[in-house]
Design an enzyme around this catalytic site. Sequence first.
Site, PDB file in Angstrom:
ATOM      1  N   GLY A  11       0.844  -1.202   0.000  1.00  0.00           N
ATOM      2  CA  GLY A  11       0.000   0.000   0.000  1.00  0.00           C
ATOM      3  C   GLY A  11       0.874   1.245   0.000  1.00  0.00           C
ATOM      4  O   GLY A  11       1.799   1.351   0.796  1.00  0.00           O
ATOM      5  N   ARG A  72       0.953  -5.304  -5.247  1.00  0.00           N
ATOM      6  CA  ARG A  72       1.111  -6.473  -4.373  1.00  0.00           C
ATOM      7  C   ARG A  72       1.232  -7.662  -5.319  1.00  0.00           C
ATOM      8  O   ARG A  72       0.329  -7.923  -6.103  1.00  0.00           O
ATOM      9  CB  ARG A  72      -0.100  -6.610  -3.443  1.00  0.00           C
ATOM     10  CG  ARG A  72      -0.169  -5.469  -2.420  1.00  0.00           C
ATOM     11  CD  ARG A  72      -1.165  -5.754  -1.319  1.00  0.00           C
ATOM     12  NE  ARG A  72      -0.974  -4.834  -0.208  1.00  0.00           N
ATOM     13  CZ  ARG A  72      -1.781  -3.826   0.095  1.00  0.00           C
ATOM     14  NH1 ARG A  72      -2.846  -3.611  -0.626  1.00  0.00           N
ATOM     15  NH2 ARG A  72      -1.530  -3.048   1.118  1.00  0.00           N
ATOM     16  N   SER A  73       2.370  -8.367  -5.289  1.00  0.00           N
ATOM     17  CA  SER A  73       2.633  -9.396  -6.296  1.00  0.00           C
ATOM     18  C   SER A  73       2.437 -10.815  -5.756  1.00  0.00           C
ATOM     19  O   SER A  73       3.113 -11.228  -4.818  1.00  0.00           O
ATOM     20  CB  SER A  73       4.072  -9.246  -6.811  1.00  0.00           C
ATOM     21  OG  SER A  73       4.437 -10.374  -7.575  1.00  0.00           O
ATOM     22  N   GLY A 102       5.876  -1.809   3.729  1.00  0.00           N
ATOM     23  CA  GLY A 102       5.475  -2.249   5.063  1.00  0.00           C
ATOM     24  C   GLY A 102       5.826  -3.707   5.312  1.00  0.00           C
ATOM     25  O   GLY A 102       6.783  -4.237   4.726  1.00  0.00           O
ATOM     26  N   ASP A 103       5.034  -4.366   6.148  1.00  0.00           N
ATOM     27  CA  ASP A 103       5.423  -5.725   6.572  1.00  0.00           C
ATOM     28  C   ASP A 103       5.441  -6.741   5.423  1.00  0.00           C
ATOM     29  O   ASP A 103       6.312  -7.609   5.382  1.00  0.00           O
ATOM     30  CB  ASP A 103       4.574  -6.211   7.758  1.00  0.00           C
ATOM     31  CG  ASP A 103       3.092  -6.127   7.504  1.00  0.00           C
ATOM     32  OD1 ASP A 103       2.688  -5.618   6.436  1.00  0.00           O
ATOM     33  OD2 ASP A 103       2.323  -6.591   8.357  1.00  0.00           O
ATOM     34  N   THR A 105       6.164  -6.124   2.327  1.00  0.00           N
ATOM     35  CA  THR A 105       7.383  -5.806   1.559  1.00  0.00           C
ATOM     36  C   THR A 105       8.609  -6.403   2.245  1.00  0.00           C
ATOM     37  O   THR A 105       9.480  -7.005   1.602  1.00  0.00           O
ATOM     38  CB  THR A 105       7.546  -4.268   1.479  1.00  0.00           C
ATOM     39  OG1 THR A 105       6.356  -3.730   0.925  1.00  0.00           O
ATOM     40  CG2 THR A 105       8.756  -3.871   0.648  1.00  0.00           C
ATOM     41  N   THR A 126       4.421   2.924   5.294  1.00  0.00           N
ATOM     42  CA  THR A 126       3.033   2.473   5.428  1.00  0.00           C
ATOM     43  C   THR A 126       2.284   3.446   6.334  1.00  0.00           C
ATOM     44  O   THR A 126       2.871   3.963   7.292  1.00  0.00           O
ATOM     45  CB  THR A 126       2.927   1.049   6.026  1.00  0.00           C
ATOM     46  OG1 THR A 126       1.558   0.801   6.409  1.00  0.00           O
ATOM     47  CG2 THR A 126       3.792   0.849   7.270  1.00  0.00           C
ATOM     48  N   ASP A 128       0.046   2.581   8.309  1.00  0.00           N
ATOM     49  CA  ASP A 128      -0.462   1.851   9.486  1.00  0.00           C
ATOM     50  C   ASP A 128       0.380   2.019  10.756  1.00  0.00           C
ATOM     51  O   ASP A 128      -0.097   1.739  11.845  1.00  0.00           O
ATOM     52  CB  ASP A 128      -0.575   0.350   9.167  1.00  0.00           C
ATOM     53  CG  ASP A 128      -1.523   0.080   8.017  1.00  0.00           C
ATOM     54  OD1 ASP A 128      -2.389   0.922   7.756  1.00  0.00           O
ATOM     55  OD2 ASP A 128      -1.379  -0.981   7.370  1.00  0.00           O
ATOM     56  N   ASP A 130       2.587   0.108  11.828  1.00  0.00           N
ATOM     57  CA  ASP A 130       2.621  -1.184  12.526  1.00  0.00           C
ATOM     58  C   ASP A 130       3.959  -1.909  12.373  1.00  0.00           C
ATOM     59  O   ASP A 130       4.003  -3.138  12.378  1.00  0.00           O
ATOM     60  CB  ASP A 130       1.480  -2.083  12.008  1.00  0.00           C
ATOM     61  CG  ASP A 130       1.553  -2.299  10.503  1.00  0.00           C
ATOM     62  OD1 ASP A 130       2.336  -1.603   9.819  1.00  0.00           O
ATOM     63  OD2 ASP A 130       0.819  -3.171   9.997  1.00  0.00           O
ATOM     64  N   MET A 170      -8.451   3.466   8.760  1.00  0.00           N
ATOM     65  CA  MET A 170      -7.616   2.336   8.322  1.00  0.00           C
ATOM     66  C   MET A 170      -6.595   1.948   9.392  1.00  0.00           C
ATOM     67  O   MET A 170      -6.543   2.546  10.467  1.00  0.00           O
ATOM     68  CB  MET A 170      -6.899   2.687   7.029  1.00  0.00           C
ATOM     69  CG  MET A 170      -7.734   2.477   5.794  1.00  0.00           C
ATOM     70  SD  MET A 170      -6.718   2.725   4.314  1.00  0.00           S
ATOM     71  CE  MET A 170      -7.831   2.104   3.059  1.00  0.00           C
ATOM     72  N   ARG A 172      -5.272  -1.615   9.090  1.00  0.00           N
ATOM     73  CA  ARG A 172      -5.227  -3.085   8.980  1.00  0.00           C
ATOM     74  C   ARG A 172      -5.410  -3.710  10.355  1.00  0.00           C
ATOM     75  O   ARG A 172      -6.469  -3.518  10.954  1.00  0.00           O
ATOM     76  CB  ARG A 172      -3.921  -3.538   8.330  1.00  0.00           C
ATOM     77  CG  ARG A 172      -4.034  -4.899   7.665  1.00  0.00           C
ATOM     78  CD  ARG A 172      -2.730  -5.329   7.075  1.00  0.00           C
ATOM     79  NE  ARG A 172      -2.402  -4.587   5.873  1.00  0.00           N
ATOM     80  CZ  ARG A 172      -2.815  -4.900   4.654  1.00  0.00           C
ATOM     81  NH1 ARG A 172      -3.569  -5.953   4.471  1.00  0.00           N
ATOM     82  NH2 ARG A 172      -2.475  -4.187   3.617  1.00  0.00           N
TER      83      ARG A 172
END
Length: 324
Positions: A11, A72-73, A102-103, A105, A126, A128, A130, A170, A172
């Site tokens: 994201g 996002r792959s 982020g996490d 990644t 990110t 988030d 987090d 948001m 997550r």
Amino acid sequence: MKKIAVFTSGGDSPGMNACLRAVVRTAIYKGLEVYGIHRGYAGMIDGEIKRMYSHSVSNIVQRGGTILKSARSEEFRTKEGRQKAYDNLKKLGIDGLVAIGGDGTFTGAKLFFEEFGIPTVGCPGTIDNDIYGTDYTIGFDTAVNTALEAIDKIRDTAAAHDRIFFIEVMGRDAGFIAVESGIGGGAEFVMVPETKTDLDGLVKAMKNLRKSKTSSVIVVAEGDDEGNAETIMKKVKEKIKDDNKEFKVTTLGHIQRGGNPTARDRVLASRCGMAAVEGLLAGEQNCMAGVTNQQVVFTPFGDCIGKQKPIIPDHLRLINILNI
Ligand code: F6P
């Protein structure tokens, strides 16, 4: 180390561009060749890798989103996908990577490093917040301020109509955006995934509060254990049993991901970007460059994704004390 590549993944978050700019310019300053990988791991697999120059990152420090695009792959989750990605990097002689994300990644970056050994340093991008190993993530401050602006506006109309608003933000599985926008916006209640939500307790507190207040703003983190804002509103409405009270739900959604980054985010992004390149050159690998207590700190990817960053307990106390 002669050639490094940088990419943004997962994201997007406001400040990713500022981070990218810092990576590219620090790399050039240090005499490295620098490449940009488009669309994160997906572009690494498809070979979308282009040389970047100082002018490639002109006029982006203030822009939201990411000029390299993000994705996002699914393919990168497979060994074949990662092999293709490695072959593309090898063809260009890339011997270092900077992963901004982020996490998800960092989970990918850790695996990729363990399989192929290309030194990689991450930057925490990110909204988030987090990620363990940094006090704040790039984009969080902007997202909180976006949410706050919305909460302020909703409070005006909530007060005008004596309504109760449930505002979903948001994050997550984390409640950082909810807590900080809730404190800043003077929310009567904030619900986060990190603490068990007690709906009966909430209803009791809401009834008490109604003796002094006619409207309320309740901020709900999207990952709350009792469900999203709509679900929680319905459950609360059912328990309160008051036909004279009007309940409304606003889901802020992706507006929290866009916009010009705040000064805090631009500075954090620039520091992390510079630190990532300097870290690579100093032999750091398989870790993230974050900022803790004002200092740049390198934290192994394994800890960044494996350890939970706790909500500051005083923040939760503040909400309870200030909402009386
Ligand atoms: O991780 C950032 C984030 O915006 C989360 O807060 C949210 O849950 C998720 O991404 C939304 O993802 P997408 O943009 O893929 O819908």
